[in-house]
Write a protein that holds these residues in place. Structure first.
Motif, short mmCIF file in Angstrom:
data_model
loop_
_atom_site.label_atom_id
_atom_site.label_comp_id
_atom_site.label_asym_id
_atom_site.label_seq_id
_atom_site.Cartn_x
_atom_site.Cartn_y
_atom_site.Cartn_z
N TYR A 466 -9.94 -3.00 -3.73
CA TYR A 466 -8.71 -3.78 -3.70
C TYR A 466 -8.07 -3.54 -2.34
O TYR A 466 -7.78 -2.39 -1.97
N PRO A 467 -7.82 -4.58 -1.57
CA PRO A 467 -7.35 -4.39 -0.20
C PRO A 467 -5.87 -3.99 -0.13
O PRO A 467 -5.04 -4.48 -0.90
N ALA A 468 -5.57 -3.09 0.78
CA ALA A 468 -4.20 -2.68 1.04
C ALA A 468 -3.65 -3.44 2.24
O ALA A 468 -4.42 -3.97 3.06
N LEU A 469 -2.35 -3.51 2.34
CA LEU A 469 -1.73 -4.08 3.53
C LEU A 469 -1.85 -3.09 4.69
O LEU A 469 -1.81 -1.88 4.50
N ASN A 482 7.57 -6.83 -6.34
CA ASN A 482 8.22 -6.28 -5.15
C ASN A 482 8.37 -4.77 -5.20
O ASN A 482 8.36 -4.10 -4.16
N PHE A 483 8.53 -4.21 -6.41
CA PHE A 483 8.68 -2.76 -6.52
C PHE A 483 7.35 -2.07 -6.78
O PHE A 483 7.06 -1.02 -6.20
N GLU A 484 6.53 -2.64 -7.63
CA GLU A 484 5.28 -1.98 -8.02
C GLU A 484 4.17 -2.09 -6.98
O GLU A 484 3.20 -1.31 -7.02
N LYS A 485 4.26 -3.06 -6.08
CA LYS A 485 3.33 -3.20 -4.96
C LYS A 485 1.89 -3.45 -5.43
O LYS A 485 1.64 -3.79 -6.57
N ARG A 486 0.92 -3.23 -4.54
CA ARG A 486 -0.49 -3.51 -4.86
C ARG A 486 -1.20 -2.35 -5.55
O ARG A 486 -2.14 -2.55 -6.30
N GLN A 487 -0.80 -1.14 -5.22
CA GLN A 487 -1.44 0.06 -5.79
C GLN A 487 -2.96 -0.01 -5.60
O GLN A 487 -3.75 0.22 -6.52
N SER A 488 -3.38 -0.27 -4.39
CA SER A 488 -4.76 -0.67 -4.12
C SER A 488 -5.80 0.36 -4.55
O SER A 488 -6.85 0.01 -5.10
N PRO A 538 -7.11 4.26 1.12
CA PRO A 538 -6.99 2.80 1.11
C PRO A 538 -7.56 2.16 2.37
O PRO A 538 -7.53 2.75 3.46
N LYS A 539 -8.05 0.93 2.19
CA LYS A 539 -8.56 0.13 3.30
C LYS A 539 -7.90 -1.24 3.31
O LYS A 539 -7.51 -1.76 2.25
N ASP A 540 -7.79 -1.82 4.48
CA ASP A 540 -7.26 -3.18 4.57
C ASP A 540 -8.39 -4.18 4.30
O ASP A 540 -9.55 -3.80 4.08
N LYS A 541 -8.08 -5.47 4.36
CA LYS A 541 -9.06 -6.49 4.00
C LYS A 541 -10.22 -6.57 4.99
O LYS A 541 -11.25 -7.17 4.69
N MET A 547 -4.35 3.87 8.65
CA MET A 547 -4.05 5.05 9.47
C MET A 547 -2.75 4.80 10.23
O MET A 547 -2.45 3.67 10.58
N PRO A 548 -1.99 5.87 10.54
CA PRO A 548 -2.15 7.26 10.09
C PRO A 548 -1.86 7.37 8.60
O PRO A 548 -1.25 6.47 8.01
N PHE A 549 -2.27 8.49 8.00
CA PHE A 549 -2.15 8.58 6.55
C PHE A 549 -1.83 10.00 6.12
O PHE A 549 -2.41 10.97 6.63
N ASP A 550 -0.91 10.12 5.18
CA ASP A 550 -0.51 11.40 4.60
C ASP A 550 -0.83 11.34 3.11
O ASP A 550 -0.26 10.54 2.38
#
Length: 784
Positions: A466-469, A482-488, A538-541, A547-550
């Motif tokens: 599932y792609p992340a933004l 709007n609140f729950e987002k994609r949760q990719s 997570p990865k984008d499409k 990145m960067p990522f915590d």
């Protein structure tokens, strides 16, 4: 006759002690000389001591251990509620107040329409002239007592004693006033009430007008007058309609008894429900019947040789599992909010109110063991909901008001596979498969949405994640909450497990092409595994890692951009169908265990206020592990897969003792109507379904020396933990059904016809027991 459990806390002088005392006195008068006299006295003294030891104990039934107040003050979010109900009953109530520490009650409850949901109707007793008449009156209160089947409270400033008991679809109140000339205000927050021959009937609208809950109410003492409450009481009007519609009943007596029925079909059906269930105004009779029903349910698991507080925690947790799902069949009919129609139940009770994201992991597997017929009817109810819906999709959060489709995933498929694989087959598996497959392939995987596939859902099936933004990228999928987002990442991992479950059902049905397709899809978690960090990333499409990522704090509130309510440290382990492949991805069992250990040791990374401001559901912390949320429940059992079951034994005991207590703050987070409590019940018994869809259980470390599970076929599965204590938490050796057992797991088939698991416990770990790779629990089948 009730099965009983002995407590040695009560030290009052009991009849048995008197008998023992007299036996000793008789022994003193025996005239046989010498040795025989000495022997007789010694034996009599021995029996006197034995009888006295039991006389100190107060006999308890399982329901006496239940503490509805456990967890009523939350650590951060939603507390538990002291719910009064019978097992899986349509009627549930709890005190009308904001939380446990509230100083006022808002009237008295009539029915709660969903777990943690708002209530319908309200009753306010008042002495004439002593209070301003309002649709709902606030009361100062004291001496509140709640049992699963009974509620009593003293409204101190109003000087009214209240007593209450209930059945499955009806309840009874008793009001004791200090003087005569009193009133009852009956309120519908949004609906209609009317008088008919001294009784009151009507409805309240819930869920924006789509669903109505109906009421029929009558009193033992005849009301002298009944009128509509506006600014004052208008006795010329006996119908009230609209917001806060209320009727006032006047009585001359000091004692007023009231009974009522509820329905989701009609007021007439509510009357029938009352007349079928409660034929008395004696609250004690109704309470006794409720108590008996609770003991019948809770007696299906008996625990012995353990701490009294542990028993309270255990039976309170078991009580909470029986809050949901609720049976809403009424004389063979039920109202379905799926199509807003009344249906015949065809002899199979209809159930609803289930948050499957919370309950598929442990609550449903527990019900397979102790309530298999009920679990079967719940699955049949799922199937009916899907068939009644326009789209044919299996529900995710079925409630009285319909499928609310909260959280993520389509985990009813796990419930269905888990039941079927454990021998519950009296339902239409083909119909269940059709509805589950439709939900997984036609409906969007977006959290908190029930819409057809979007472009990112099509992307998921083609690309395998599932792609992340991208960082700073604006959301372009209009259907995203709007609140729950994609949760990719969470969506990808949850769907992998659902696909594995669907693959197993396809195989049972001989659908080999579907089996191979969905089995391959169940490995999609590999596409997000970062081999350098050993986290799911997570990865984008375009397939590039964000990145960067915590891994603690990226993703916003609740980490919802990528995960859901918990951070990457918890979702690192969210492959419940294939822990062995996760071991392979991490390089070795040693690396796997090292990463597991670090999960329990990794600091929060911020002060508590800052950590919980971003991750409010991530409470009950041990390091980054969260005991308060369902995605963590299987994690401490994963050591079994890597050859170190002793660490599972240590962790389970530690977590149960640290985070679950018999007090007001005894639950570490949202209990979710059985979701979290089922972990406690299973773990206290010494085993747990890491892969809920699989007919297998992982062995942990039981809290009690003896556990007996009464199976529906009349057989008993018994766990005997010899030498079990707080210190002796480690398994030294084991046998299952008389055979030496070195596996850290067993199958449902091993216990389905009864059996006995014997565990020899000690205070030091036997690191060899269950450590061989061939003794590890099974994981998903491999693919080429």
């Amino acid at each position: 006759m009730e099965n009983t459990i002995h407590s040695k806390e009560n030290t009052k002088f009991a009849p048995q002690s008197w008998v023992a005392y007299r036996l000793v006195q008789i022994g003193k008068k025996i005239t046989i000389v010498g040795y025989l006299a000495f022997v007789v006295k010694s034996l009599l003294f021995f029996f006197a001591v034995l009888l006295s030891s039991y006389s100190y104990g107060q006999v308890k039934s399982p329901v006496d251990y239940v503490n509805p107040y456990m967890g009523n003050i939350s650590h951060l979010l939603v507390p538990t509620y002291p719910t009064v109900h019978l097992p899986n009953s349509m009627l549930r109530v709890y005190p009308e107040r904001n939380d446990f520490t509230s100083d006022l009650l808002r009237g008295l409850p009539v029915v709660v329409t969903s777990h943690r949901g708002s209530s319908a109707f309200n009753i306010s007793p008042v002495s004439q002239g002593n209070a301003k008449l309002l649709p709902v009156i606030n009361y100062s209160y004291d001496n509140e007592k709640i049992k699963p089947y009974r509620y009593s409270v003293y409204l101190d400033e109003a000087k009214i004693a209240v007593d209450y008991a209930l059945s499955y679809q009806s309840g009874i109140y008793g009001f004791s006033f200090e003087n005569g000339n009193n009133r009852l205000i009956i309120n519908s927050r949004d609906g209609k009430l009317e008088v008919n021959n001294g009784s009151i009937s009507g409805y309240q609208i819930i869920d924006r007008g789509r669903v109505k809950v109906y009421l029929y109410l009558e009193t033992e003492q005849k009301a002298t007058r009944i009128g509509r409450l506006d600014q004052t009481v208008d006795y010329t009007q006996t119908t009230a309609e609209g917001r806060n519609s209320s009727l006032v009943m006047d009585f001359k007596e000091k004692q007023v008894n009231l009974r009522y029925g509820i329905s989701f079909i009609s007021s007439e059906q509510a009357r029938k429900n009352l007349q079928r269930e409660i034929k008395t105004y004696n609250i004690d009779e109704v309470a006794k019947a409720g108590r008996d029903k609770w003991n019948e349910a809770l007696n299906k698991i008996l625990v012995k040789n353990g701490d009294e507080n542990d028993k309270a925690i255990f039976y309170t947790s078991l009580y909470r599992i029986y809050e949901r799902m609720i049976c809403i069949s009424e004389d063979g009919r039920y109202y379905s909010a799926t199509d807003n129609q009344v249906h015949n139940d065809e002899g199979r009770p209809f159930y609803t109110d289930d948050w499957i994201w919370d309950t598929y992991r442990a609550a449903h597997p527990l019900r397979v063991l102790i309530e298999p017929e009920q679990e079967t009817n719940m699955i049949r109810s799922y199937i009916r909901m899907a068939q009644q819906s326009k789209d044919g999709w299996m529900p995710t959060f079925p409630e009285i008001t319909g499928d609310s489709h909260r959280m993520n995933g389509n985990h009813a498929v796990s419930v269905i596979l888990g039941a079927y694989s454990k021998g519950l087959k009296d339902f239409d598996l083909e119909a269940a498969y059709k509805a589950c497959k439709a939900a997984l392939t036609e409906k969007s995987l977006l959290p908190w949405r029930k819409v057809p596939n979007t472009e990112i859902d099509i992307f998921y099936r083609e690309k395998g994640f599932y792609p992340a933004l991208k960082e700073g990228e604006k959301e372009y999928i209009t259907e995203v909450n709007n609140f729950e987002k994609r949760q990719s990442v969470a969506v990808t991992l949850g769907t992998c497990y659902d696909d594995w479950c669907l693959a197993q059902i396809a195989r049972q049905l001989g659908k080999e092409d579907d089996y191979r397709y969905f089995l391959k899809q169940s490995y999609n978690y590999r596409n997000l595994f970062n081999s350098q960090t050993a986290f799911f990333h997570p990865k984008d499409k375009e397939g590039k890692s964000i990145m960067p990522f915590d891994y603690k704090f990226s993703g916003g509130v609740g980490a919802r951009d990528y995960y859901d309510e918990n951070n990457a440290w918890v979702y690192r382990w969210d492959v419940p169908h294939n822990p062995q492949d996760l071991i392979n991805l991490m390089g070795s069992s040693e690396n796997f265990v090292k990463n597991l250990d670090q999960t329990f040791r990794e600091p929060l990374g911020r002060g508590k206020s800052a950590f919980y401001a971003q991750l409010p559901d991530h409470t009950g912390n041990v390091g980054q592990f969260s005991m308060a949320n369902e995605p963590s429940l299987h994690i401490p059992y994963l050591y079994n897969y890597a050859g170190q079951p002793w660490k599972t034994q240590k962790r389970i005991r530690m977590l149960l003792k640290q985070w679950f207590r018999n007090d007001l703050m005894g639950v570490p987070g949202d209990e979710d109507g059985g979701g979290l409590s089922a972990f406690v019940v299973f773990s206290a018994m010494g085993f747990y379904p890491v892969t809920p869809g699989s007919p297998t259980y992982n062995i942990g470390s039981p809290l009690f020396g003896n556990i007996q599970i009464k199976l529906e076929n009349g057989k008993v599965f018994e766990i005997e933990a010899k030498n079990c204590s707080d210190e002796n938490k480690y398994i030294q050796s084991a046998s299952l059904n008389g055979i030496a057992w070195n596996k850290s797991w067993f199958t449902h088939e091993d216990i389905a016809n009864g059996g006995k698991l014997v565990l020899i416990m000690g205070d030091k770990a036997n690191e060899k027991w269950g450590s061989s790779p061939e003794n590890a629990p099974p994981s998903a089948e491999k693919i080429n």
